[in-house]
Write an enzyme that holds these catalytic residues in place. Structure first.
Site, PDB file in Angstrom:
ATOM      1  N   CYS A  14      -2.073  55.031  -3.419  1.00  0.00           N
ATOM      2  CA  CYS A  14      -3.268  55.319  -2.414  1.00  0.00           C
ATOM      3  C   CYS A  14      -2.842  55.484  -0.756  1.00  0.00           C
ATOM      4  O   CYS A  14      -1.762  55.624  -0.587  1.00  0.00           O
ATOM      5  CB  CYS A  14      -4.206  54.263  -2.580  1.00  0.00           C
ATOM      6  SG  CYS A  14      -3.955  52.613  -2.229  1.00  0.00           S
ATOM      7  N   ARG A  20      -7.227  50.594  -3.784  1.00  0.00           N
ATOM      8  CA  ARG A  20      -7.189  51.422  -4.969  1.00  0.00           C
ATOM      9  C   ARG A  20      -5.989  51.280  -5.612  1.00  0.00           C
ATOM     10  O   ARG A  20      -6.035  50.827  -6.930  1.00  0.00           O
ATOM     11  CB  ARG A  20      -7.544  52.629  -4.413  1.00  0.00           C
ATOM     12  CG  ARG A  20      -8.727  52.961  -4.121  1.00  0.00           C
ATOM     13  CD  ARG A  20      -9.047  54.222  -3.701  1.00  0.00           C
ATOM     14  NE  ARG A  20      -8.066  54.560  -2.283  1.00  0.00           N
ATOM     15  CZ  ARG A  20      -8.224  55.742  -1.727  1.00  0.00           C
ATOM     16  NH1 ARG A  20      -8.934  56.686  -2.332  1.00  0.00           N
ATOM     17  NH2 ARG A  20      -7.425  55.982  -0.828  1.00  0.00           N
ATOM     18  N   ASP A 127     -11.782  55.748  -1.156  1.00  0.00           N
ATOM     19  CA  ASP A 127     -11.431  54.593  -0.800  1.00  0.00           C
ATOM     20  C   ASP A 127     -12.548  53.626  -0.313  1.00  0.00           C
ATOM     21  O   ASP A 127     -13.473  53.951   0.475  1.00  0.00           O
ATOM     22  CB  ASP A 127     -10.613  55.084   0.406  1.00  0.00           C
ATOM     23  CG  ASP A 127      -9.881  53.883   1.180  1.00  0.00           C
ATOM     24  OD1 ASP A 127     -10.013  52.640   0.754  1.00  0.00           O
ATOM     25  OD2 ASP A 127      -8.909  54.193   2.151  1.00  0.00           O
TER      26      ASP A 127
END
Length: 163
Positions: A14, A20, A127
Site C-alpha cells: 500500500c 491496508r 486508504d
C-alpha cells in the site's frame, strides 16, 4: 539455500504500510494457517517510513477479530524486496505502477480487488488513513473479503510450484 528462499513469498503493498497492507498481511496469515510453513507473507509501502507502528484504528479493527497488529513496523518498498516476491498484491493501480518501475515481472503484480479474475473491482480497498472509524471498518471488511477470495489461488500457486 536458506529455508526462506524456498518458500513462496507474497508481498502486500500500500502507500504507508500502516493501514491496508498490514491488515492484509495479517488477514492472509490468518487465512493460510498451517500453510505458512511454505508461504512467507510480508508487507511494505511505496511511501512508507521505516519503523512506524500500524495506525491505532487498524490495530483496533483487527483486534476485534482476534488479530494483533501491535508488533507491526512499517517498511518502505525497495527493489530487492519487490523483486524477491513471487506474488505482489497491491491495493491500487498506482502501487502497481511503483512496483513495475522496480523491474518486477508484470505477471507477478496484481491489484488485490481484481485478482484472480474476475475479482471484485467494484470493491476497491480505499486508504482509510486519517479517516473515520467507519472508514477503517469498511477497509478491513473489504480486505477480509478479498483475502478470503485470493487465498485458494495462492495455495494453488504454491502447489503448482512444488510439483
Amino acid at each position: 539455500m536458506s529455508h526462506n528462499a524456498s518458500r513462496f513469498r507474497v508481498l502486500l503493498v500500500c502507500t504507508g504500510n500502516t493501514c491496508r497492507s498490514p491488515l492484509a498481511e495479517a488477514a492472509l496469515r490468518a487465512g493460510l494457517g498451517a500453510g505458512l510453513d511454505r508461504i512467507e507473507v510480508l508487507s511494505a509501502g511505496t511511501a512508507a517510513g521505516d519503523g512506524d507502528p500500524a495506525s491505532a484504528e487498524s490495530v483496533l479493527v483487527a483486534r476485534r477479530d482476534g488479530i494483533d497488529l501491535s508488533a507491526h513496523r512499517s517498511r518502505r518498498l525497495d527493489r530487492e524486496l519487490a523483486q524477491s516476491a513471487d506474488l505482489v498484491l497491491v491495493m491500487e493501480s498506482s502501487h502497481r505502477d511503483s512496483v513495475l518501475a522496480m523491474g518486477v515481472d508484470p505477471g507477478r503484480i496484481q491489484v488485490l480487488s481484481e485478482w484472480p479474475e474476475p475479482g471484485e473491482p467494484e470493491l476497491p480497498v480505499s486508504d482509510p488513513f486519517g479517516g473515520s472509524r467507519e472508514a477503517y471498518e469498511e477497509c478491513w471488511s473489504r480486505i477480509q473479503r478479498h483475502i478470503e477470495r485470493v487465498t485458494p489461488a495462492i495455495q494453488e500457486a504454491v502447489r503448482a510450484r512444488s510439483v
